[in-house]
Each structure stands twice: as C-alpha cells, then as structure tokens.
Design a protein around this motif. Structure first.
Motif, PDB file in Angstrom:
ATOM      1  N   ARG A  26       0.545  -0.917   0.277  1.00 47.08           N
ATOM      2  CA  ARG A  26       0.270  -0.027  -0.375  1.00 47.08           C
ATOM      3  C   ARG A  26       0.833   1.517  -0.281  1.00 47.08           C
ATOM      4  O   ARG A  26       0.355   2.277  -0.549  1.00 47.08           O
ATOM      5  CB  ARG A  26      -0.953  -0.358   1.369  1.00 47.08           C
ATOM      6  CG  ARG A  26      -2.276   0.749   0.739  1.00 47.08           C
ATOM      7  CD  ARG A  26      -3.262   0.918   1.682  1.00 47.08           C
ATOM      8  NE  ARG A  26      -3.584   2.396   2.302  1.00 47.08           N
ATOM      9  CZ  ARG A  26      -4.842   1.802   2.585  1.00 47.08           C
ATOM     10  NH1 ARG A  26      -5.707   1.022   2.208  1.00 47.08           N
ATOM     11  NH2 ARG A  26      -5.843   3.066   2.712  1.00 47.08           N
ATOM     12  N   PHE A  27       1.750   1.124   0.258  1.00 45.93           N
ATOM     13  CA  PHE A  27       2.744   2.437   1.233  1.00 45.93           C
ATOM     14  C   PHE A  27       4.340   2.463   0.506  1.00 45.93           C
ATOM     15  O   PHE A  27       4.527   3.677   0.381  1.00 45.93           O
ATOM     16  CB  PHE A  27       2.512   3.073   2.150  1.00 45.93           C
ATOM     17  CG  PHE A  27       1.124   3.646   3.298  1.00 45.93           C
ATOM     18  CD1 PHE A  27       0.524   4.346   2.234  1.00 45.93           C
ATOM     19  CD2 PHE A  27       1.131   2.364   3.742  1.00 45.93           C
ATOM     20  CE1 PHE A  27      -0.645   4.363   2.510  1.00 45.93           C
ATOM     21  CE2 PHE A  27      -0.746   2.194   4.230  1.00 45.93           C
ATOM     22  CZ  PHE A  27      -0.991   3.498   3.410  1.00 45.93           C
ATOM     23  N   GLN A  28       4.626   1.395  -0.267  1.00 48.95           N
ATOM     24  CA  GLN A  28       5.728   0.609  -0.948  1.00 48.95           C
ATOM     25  C   GLN A  28       5.957   1.099  -1.593  1.00 48.95           C
ATOM     26  O   GLN A  28       4.947   0.968  -2.878  1.00 48.95           O
ATOM     27  CB  GLN A  28       6.274   0.552  -0.443  1.00 48.95           C
ATOM     28  CG  GLN A  28       6.333   0.309   1.600  1.00 48.95           C
ATOM     29  CD  GLN A  28       7.228  -1.222   2.037  1.00 48.95           C
ATOM     30  OE1 GLN A  28       7.286  -2.141   1.723  1.00 48.95           O
ATOM     31  NE2 GLN A  28       8.213  -1.010   3.257  1.00 48.95           N
ATOM     32  N   SER A  29       7.084   0.854  -2.851  1.00 45.73           N
ATOM     33  CA  SER A  29       7.420   0.766  -3.852  1.00 45.73           C
ATOM     34  C   SER A  29       8.732   0.922  -4.475  1.00 45.73           C
ATOM     35  O   SER A  29       9.093   0.765  -3.578  1.00 45.73           O
ATOM     36  CB  SER A  29       7.340   2.215  -4.994  1.00 45.73           C
ATOM     37  OG  SER A  29       7.900   3.263  -5.048  1.00 45.73           O
ATOM     38  N   ARG A  30       8.750  -0.270  -5.486  1.00 48.82           N
ATOM     39  CA  ARG A  30      10.290  -1.131  -5.698  1.00 48.82           C
ATOM     40  C   ARG A  30      10.924   0.096  -7.431  1.00 48.82           C
ATOM     41  O   ARG A  30       9.674   0.339  -7.921  1.00 48.82           O
ATOM     42  CB  ARG A  30      10.789  -2.036  -6.481  1.00 48.82           C
ATOM     43  CG  ARG A  30      11.484  -2.769  -6.783  1.00 48.82           C
ATOM     44  CD  ARG A  30      10.997  -4.281  -7.527  1.00 48.82           C
ATOM     45  NE  ARG A  30      10.845  -5.231  -6.380  1.00 48.82           N
ATOM     46  CZ  ARG A  30       9.863  -5.460  -6.257  1.00 48.82           C
ATOM     47  NH1 ARG A  30       9.425  -6.124  -6.978  1.00 48.82           N
ATOM     48  NH2 ARG A  30       9.070  -6.569  -5.006  1.00 48.82           N
ATOM     49  N   PRO A  31      12.202   1.089  -7.328  1.00 46.40           N
ATOM     50  CA  PRO A  31      12.221   1.521  -8.287  1.00 46.40           C
ATOM     51  C   PRO A  31      13.040   1.006  -9.142  1.00 46.40           C
ATOM     52  O   PRO A  31      13.497  -0.200  -9.422  1.00 46.40           O
ATOM     53  CB  PRO A  31      12.918   2.645  -8.103  1.00 46.40           C
ATOM     54  CG  PRO A  31      13.526   2.251  -6.523  1.00 46.40           C
ATOM     55  CD  PRO A  31      12.989   0.901  -6.065  1.00 46.40           C
TER      56      PRO A  31
END
Length: 110
Positions: A26-31
């Motif tokens: 929900r609040f994280q991402s992977r670049p």
C-alpha cells in the motif's frame, strides 16, 4: 536488451532515462531504471537491464497525467483509463510533461 522499435506511421516525440516506481504493497514501491518513450501513438517504459516493457499504453488508454513535487524531486504519474497509475521520477520528468501535452494527454487535478 531489446531496442525500442517504432511502429508503422509512428513518430518519436521524446525519450529519456527515468525510474518507474512499481507499487509493492500500500505505501511502498520498488524503483526500476529504464527509458520512457513518448510517441504520437503510445507511451512505453522499458527496463534498462532487460528491455522488458513494464508499461505500454496507447494514447487512447491514457486518462491523463499528474505532477507531484516532493522535497527533492518531481514525479509524473501517468494515469491509465483502467485505473492503473505509473509513477516516474528522474531528470527528464519535466520534459515528460511537455511531451505528454504535445500528444494531447491532459494534466489532471485529482
């Protein structure tokens, strides 16, 4: 790595190296680092290492784009008509806004 190929009657408007932030939870991402290509027919993001396209949207499937400014960076979010969003950061995102407007994608105020 696969090279980006223009389709028949397609013109490249702009391209540059960006980071795509893939949502993970929900609040994280992977670049993911790669190149974004805006043409008169579609928007494509391909990963640098593999050339795999993580986003390939015909312009007709793009609802618009949003711009957000963080403390140290500007992000451009390309909003698909299906509700899926694609967030990009990096040096050329200011140019990316102009490329999108040039091909008729509107800036959204959500």
């Amino acid at each position: 790595m696969a090279k980006f190929q223009l389709q028949e009657n397609e013109t490249l408007i702009g391209s540059g190296m960006v980071a795509y932030h893939e949502p993970v939870g929900r609040f994280q991402s992977r670049p993911w680092r790669g190149y974004i290509y805006i043409t008169n027919q579609r928007a494509v993001f391909g990963m640098s290492m593999t050339g795999m396209h993580m986003m390939e949207l015909p312009l007709s499937e793009i609802e618009g784009f949003q711009v957000s400014k963080g403390l140290f960076f500007t992000a451009v979010v390309i909003c698909g008509c299906d509700g899926k969003d694609f967030k990009f950061t990096g040096f050329p995102v200011k140019k990316l806004q102009g490329w999108l407007e040039q091909v008729g994608v509107k800036k959204l105020d959500r």
